[in-house]
Design a protein around this motif. Sequence first.
Motif, PDB file in Angstrom:
ATOM      1  N   GLY A 119       5.960   1.143  10.437  1.00  0.00           N
ATOM      2  CA  GLY A 119       6.748   2.235   9.881  1.00  0.00           C
ATOM      3  C   GLY A 119       7.489   1.854   8.614  1.00  0.00           C
ATOM      4  O   GLY A 119       8.212   2.670   8.035  1.00  0.00           O
ATOM      5  N   ILE A 120       7.323   0.612   8.188  1.00  0.00           N
ATOM      6  CA  ILE A 120       7.981   0.113   6.974  1.00  0.00           C
ATOM      7  C   ILE A 120       6.966   0.089   5.835  1.00  0.00           C
ATOM      8  O   ILE A 120       5.791  -0.220   6.048  1.00  0.00           O
ATOM      9  N   ALA A 121       7.416   0.407   4.645  1.00  0.00           N
ATOM     10  CA  ALA A 121       6.517   0.450   3.490  1.00  0.00           C
ATOM     11  C   ALA A 121       5.791  -0.877   3.322  1.00  0.00           C
ATOM     12  O   ALA A 121       6.396  -1.949   3.394  1.00  0.00           O
ATOM     13  N   GLY A 122       4.492  -0.797   3.075  1.00  0.00           N
ATOM     14  CA  GLY A 122       3.715  -2.019   2.918  1.00  0.00           C
ATOM     15  C   GLY A 122       3.801  -2.617   1.532  1.00  0.00           C
ATOM     16  O   GLY A 122       3.581  -3.819   1.353  1.00  0.00           O
ATOM     17  N   TYR A 123       4.131  -1.789   0.530  1.00  0.00           N
ATOM     18  CA  TYR A 123       4.165  -2.265  -0.848  1.00  0.00           C
ATOM     19  C   TYR A 123       5.282  -1.563  -1.596  1.00  0.00           C
ATOM     20  O   TYR A 123       5.635  -0.417  -1.279  1.00  0.00           O
ATOM     21  N   GLY A 124       5.857  -2.243  -2.588  1.00  0.00           N
ATOM     22  CA  GLY A 124       6.899  -1.659  -3.423  1.00  0.00           C
ATOM     23  C   GLY A 124       6.367  -1.373  -4.809  1.00  0.00           C
ATOM     24  O   GLY A 124       6.191  -2.294  -5.606  1.00  0.00           O
ATOM     25  N   LEU A 125       6.073  -0.104  -5.091  1.00  0.00           N
ATOM     26  CA  LEU A 125       5.521   0.297  -6.378  1.00  0.00           C
ATOM     27  C   LEU A 125       6.606   1.023  -7.180  1.00  0.00           C
ATOM     28  O   LEU A 125       6.985   2.134  -6.840  1.00  0.00           O
ATOM     29  N   PRO A 126       7.137   0.407  -8.237  1.00  0.00           N
ATOM     30  CA  PRO A 126       8.160   1.073  -9.042  1.00  0.00           C
ATOM     31  C   PRO A 126       7.540   1.982 -10.096  1.00  0.00           C
ATOM     32  O   PRO A 126       6.615   1.578 -10.799  1.00  0.00           O
ATOM     33  N   ALA A 127       8.025   3.213 -10.215  1.00  0.00           N
ATOM     34  CA  ALA A 127       7.473   4.140 -11.202  1.00  0.00           C
ATOM     35  C   ALA A 127       8.567   4.987 -11.851  1.00  0.00           C
ATOM     36  O   ALA A 127       8.332   6.111 -12.282  1.00  0.00           O
ATOM     37  N   LYS A 128       9.760   4.434 -11.926  1.00  0.00           N
ATOM     38  CA  LYS A 128      10.870   5.119 -12.565  1.00  0.00           C
ATOM     39  C   LYS A 128      10.618   5.223 -14.068  1.00  0.00           C
ATOM     40  O   LYS A 128       9.814   4.468 -14.625  1.00  0.00           O
ATOM     41  N   THR A 129      11.304   6.150 -14.736  1.00  0.00           N
ATOM     42  CA  THR A 129      11.204   6.229 -16.191  1.00  0.00           C
ATOM     43  C   THR A 129      11.993   5.061 -16.766  1.00  0.00           C
ATOM     44  O   THR A 129      13.182   5.155 -17.077  1.00  0.00           O
ATOM     45  N   PHE A 130      11.314   3.936 -16.889  1.00  0.00           N
ATOM     46  CA  PHE A 130      11.929   2.655 -17.208  1.00  0.00           C
ATOM     47  C   PHE A 130      10.829   1.758 -17.750  1.00  0.00           C
ATOM     48  O   PHE A 130       9.674   1.858 -17.318  1.00  0.00           O
ATOM     49  N   ASP A 131      11.159   0.860 -18.696  1.00  0.00           N
ATOM     50  CA  ASP A 131      10.102   0.077 -19.335  1.00  0.00           C
ATOM     51  C   ASP A 131       9.282  -0.745 -18.362  1.00  0.00           C
ATOM     52  O   ASP A 131       8.089  -0.958 -18.562  1.00  0.00           O
TER      53      ASP A 131
ATOM     54  N   PRO B  14       0.299   5.816  -1.055  1.00  0.00           N
ATOM     55  CA  PRO B  14       0.713   6.346   0.260  1.00  0.00           C
ATOM     56  C   PRO B  14       1.338   5.295   1.173  1.00  0.00           C
ATOM     57  O   PRO B  14       2.078   5.641   2.107  1.00  0.00           O
ATOM     58  N   TRP B  15       1.051   4.040   0.917  1.00  0.00           N
ATOM     59  CA  TRP B  15       1.541   2.964   1.782  1.00  0.00           C
ATOM     60  C   TRP B  15       2.712   2.207   1.137  1.00  0.00           C
ATOM     61  O   TRP B  15       3.176   1.210   1.652  1.00  0.00           O
ATOM     62  N   SER B  16       3.171   2.747   0.016  1.00  0.00           N
ATOM     63  CA  SER B  16       4.261   2.127  -0.725  1.00  0.00           C
ATOM     64  C   SER B  16       5.593   2.774  -0.353  1.00  0.00           C
ATOM     65  O   SER B  16       5.666   3.663   0.508  1.00  0.00           O
ATOM     66  N   VAL B  17       6.651   2.320  -1.001  1.00  0.00           N
ATOM     67  CA  VAL B  17       7.974   2.909  -0.817  1.00  0.00           C
ATOM     68  C   VAL B  17       7.912   4.370  -1.243  1.00  0.00           C
ATOM     69  O   VAL B  17       7.364   4.699  -2.294  1.00  0.00           O
ATOM     70  N   GLU B  18       8.454   5.253  -0.436  1.00  0.00           N
ATOM     71  CA  GLU B  18       8.408   6.675  -0.757  1.00  0.00           C
ATOM     72  C   GLU B  18       9.236   6.968  -2.002  1.00  0.00           C
ATOM     73  O   GLU B  18      10.274   6.371  -2.235  1.00  0.00           O
ATOM     74  N   GLY B  19       8.745   7.940  -2.791  1.00  0.00           N
ATOM     75  CA  GLY B  19       9.473   8.328  -3.990  1.00  0.00           C
ATOM     76  C   GLY B  19       9.498   7.248  -5.043  1.00  0.00           C
ATOM     77  O   GLY B  19      10.546   6.861  -5.555  1.00  0.00           O
ATOM     78  N   ALA B  20       8.307   6.740  -5.415  1.00  0.00           N
ATOM     79  CA  ALA B  20       8.216   5.614  -6.345  1.00  0.00           C
ATOM     80  C   ALA B  20       8.914   5.885  -7.669  1.00  0.00           C
ATOM     81  O   ALA B  20       9.436   4.957  -8.303  1.00  0.00           O
ATOM     82  N   THR B  21       8.960   7.137  -8.109  1.00  0.00           N
ATOM     83  CA  THR B  21       9.558   7.447  -9.406  1.00  0.00           C
ATOM     84  C   THR B  21      11.078   7.291  -9.403  1.00  0.00           C
ATOM     85  O   THR B  21      11.711   7.403 -10.462  1.00  0.00           O
ATOM     86  N   ALA B  22      11.657   7.006  -8.250  1.00  0.00           N
ATOM     87  CA  ALA B  22      13.109   6.800  -8.173  1.00  0.00           C
ATOM     88  C   ALA B  22      13.495   5.337  -8.334  1.00  0.00           C
ATOM     89  O   ALA B  22      14.686   5.011  -8.383  1.00  0.00           O
ATOM     90  N   TYR B  23      12.496   4.448  -8.440  1.00  0.00           N
ATOM     91  CA  TYR B  23      12.792   3.013  -8.396  1.00  0.00           C
ATOM     92  C   TYR B  23      12.245   2.258  -9.612  1.00  0.00           C
ATOM     93  O   TYR B  23      11.141   2.513 -10.080  1.00  0.00           O
TER      94      TYR B  23
ATOM     95  N   LEU C  34       1.533   7.994 -17.814  1.00  0.00           N
ATOM     96  CA  LEU C  34       0.242   7.718 -17.183  1.00  0.00           C
ATOM     97  C   LEU C  34       0.429   7.349 -15.717  1.00  0.00           C
ATOM     98  O   LEU C  34      -0.205   7.929 -14.817  1.00  0.00           O
ATOM     99  N   VAL C  35       1.300   6.376 -15.472  1.00  0.00           N
ATOM    100  CA  VAL C  35       1.532   5.909 -14.100  1.00  0.00           C
ATOM    101  C   VAL C  35       2.137   7.019 -13.245  1.00  0.00           C
ATOM    102  O   VAL C  35       1.674   7.281 -12.119  1.00  0.00           O
ATOM    103  N   GLN C  36       3.156   7.683 -13.755  1.00  0.00           N
ATOM    104  CA  GLN C  36       3.837   8.704 -12.959  1.00  0.00           C
ATOM    105  C   GLN C  36       2.920   9.866 -12.604  1.00  0.00           C
ATOM    106  O   GLN C  36       2.998  10.406 -11.488  1.00  0.00           O
ATOM    107  N   SER C  37       2.047  10.242 -13.516  1.00  0.00           N
ATOM    108  CA  SER C  37       1.161  11.374 -13.234  1.00  0.00           C
ATOM    109  C   SER C  37       0.214  11.075 -12.087  1.00  0.00           C
ATOM    110  O   SER C  37      -0.140  11.971 -11.311  1.00  0.00           O
ATOM    111  N   VAL C  38      -0.170   9.803 -11.952  1.00  0.00           N
ATOM    112  CA  VAL C  38      -1.098   9.429 -10.875  1.00  0.00           C
ATOM    113  C   VAL C  38      -0.368   9.236  -9.548  1.00  0.00           C
ATOM    114  O   VAL C  38      -0.831   9.716  -8.512  1.00  0.00           O
ATOM    115  N   VAL C  39       0.768   8.540  -9.565  1.00  0.00           N
ATOM    116  CA  VAL C  39       1.452   8.271  -8.289  1.00  0.00           C
ATOM    117  C   VAL C  39       2.078   9.541  -7.703  1.00  0.00           C
ATOM    118  O   VAL C  39       2.287   9.624  -6.491  1.00  0.00           O
ATOM    119  N   THR C  40       2.362  10.538  -8.550  1.00  0.00           N
ATOM    120  CA  THR C  40       2.894  11.799  -8.027  1.00  0.00           C
ATOM    121  C   THR C  40       1.798  12.797  -7.700  1.00  0.00           C
ATOM    122  O   THR C  40       2.072  13.865  -7.142  1.00  0.00           O
TER     123      THR C  40
END
Length: 405
Positions: free
Chosen positions: A174-186, A229-238, A379-385
Motif C-alpha cells: 500500500g506504499i508507493a513503490g517509486y518517487g517521481l517528482p513532476a512539480k513545476t521546478f527545474d 501509477p505505482w509512484s507517489v500520488e500527485g507527482a506534480t505536487a513534489y 512534457l513530463v507533466q502532460s504524460v504523468v497527468t
Amino acid sequence: MNSLIKKSLIGVVLAGTTALPTLAAEISWIYCGDKIDPVHEKAIADWDAANPDNKIAVEVVGWDQCQDKATTLAAAGSPAGLAYVGSRTLKEFAGNDLIVEVPMTDEEKAAYYPHIVDTVTIDGTQWGVPIAFSTKALYWNKDLFTQAGLDPEKPPTTWAEEIEMAKTIKEKTGIAGYGLPAKTFDNTMHQFLHWVYTNNGSVIDAEGNITLDSPENLAALQAYKDITPWSVEGATAYEQNEIRAIFLDGKVGMIQASVGAAMRLKDTKINWGVTTLPLGPSATGPGTLLITDSLAVFKGSGVEEKATEFAKYITSPDIQIQYEMSPDAGLTPLRPMPQVDELLKTTPFWKPYIDGIAYGGPEPLFTDYKGLQNVMIELVQSVVTGTAEPADALKKAAADLEQYK
C-alpha cells in the motif's frame, strides 16, 4: 533585444543598479549560497596574500537570487568579475556577449572525468570552469522490499524490473513503490534526463539539431507513464527534495537522488541500499545526467585576465577535492584522484555516483535555458497527468524546443 537582457534591464529599472562597491583592481565574485565554504575561505586568503593588487571581494547571494544578480549586473554594464552559475546558462551568456572564453588545454581537459568538459563547451570552446558536479543513483528501502516479498539485496537493474518492483511494492504494502517528482521546478527536467541518459538518448546534438523525438526518448517517456501509477500520488505536487523527505520517512520504495540522500540516511533507522540507475533497453552502460555549476568570467569588468586566473586557481585539483569532500557539499568529484580511490574504499555508497559518469550525458546547452526547462517540464507533466500520450507529447516538445536552441 534578447529576452535575457530585456528581463535583466527591467530588473535594473525596478531595483536600481546594484553594482558591487569594489576597487577597480579587486575581483568581485558573486558566490551562491548562505555562506562561503571554509575551503574557499582559506584559498581566497592565500590568493589575496599572493595577489595584493587583485584581492577577491566576495558577495554571498542566496541560490534563488544568485543567477539573476549576475545577469542583472552584466546587462547593466556593471559586471562582476566572475560568478558561480549553472553551466546550463553559459550558452545564453555567451550569445549575449556577457562572458569571455575560458579555454582549456588538452591536459586540463584530460584531468576531468568523461563528459565534464562538455557541460561548459560551445562550438569547441570552453566558456566556464566547472566548480560543482552532481550525478544521481537509485536508492531503495530494503524493508519495504522484504514486506513486498522482494529480495532486499537485489535492486532493479533495468527499467522493466524497476516498474515491476514499484508495482509489487504498491500492491503488497500500500506504499508507493517509486518517487517521481513532476512539480513545476527545474529538477523535474533533470529527473527525466536521467532516464534519457540511461537509454542512450539525447536532447540536442553537437551541430545544434534537436534530437528529443527519438525512439530512445520515447521509451523513456513511456516508462515514465508506466511507473506513474505505482509512484507517489500527485507527482506534480513534489520536487526532488520533497520526494527525498518522503523516502527518509520510509514512505516510498525507490527514488533517484544525489549523494546528499546517503548523508541524511545515516541518521535514520531505514535499512537502505544505493546502486546505479536502472537501464533502458538501448543503454550501453550505466548512465546519469551530468550537471555542473561553473565559474563564468564576465566581460567588461576590467579584470578578466586575473579573474580567469583565479577561476582556475580556486578549482585546481588540490583545492577542488577539498571542497568536494566537505561534509556539507554533497558533490560528486570532478576528477579521478587518489583521494577519490580512497573514498570508494572507505565509503562504498559513493561507487554508483562514479560508475554512472562514463555513459552519462551533459545538461543540454540552449540559448534560452528557461525556455528549455519549461518545455521539458510541460512534457513530463502532460504524460504523468495523462493529458497527452508519450509519442504526441514528445513530438510537440521537440518542435517547441527549436525556438530556444
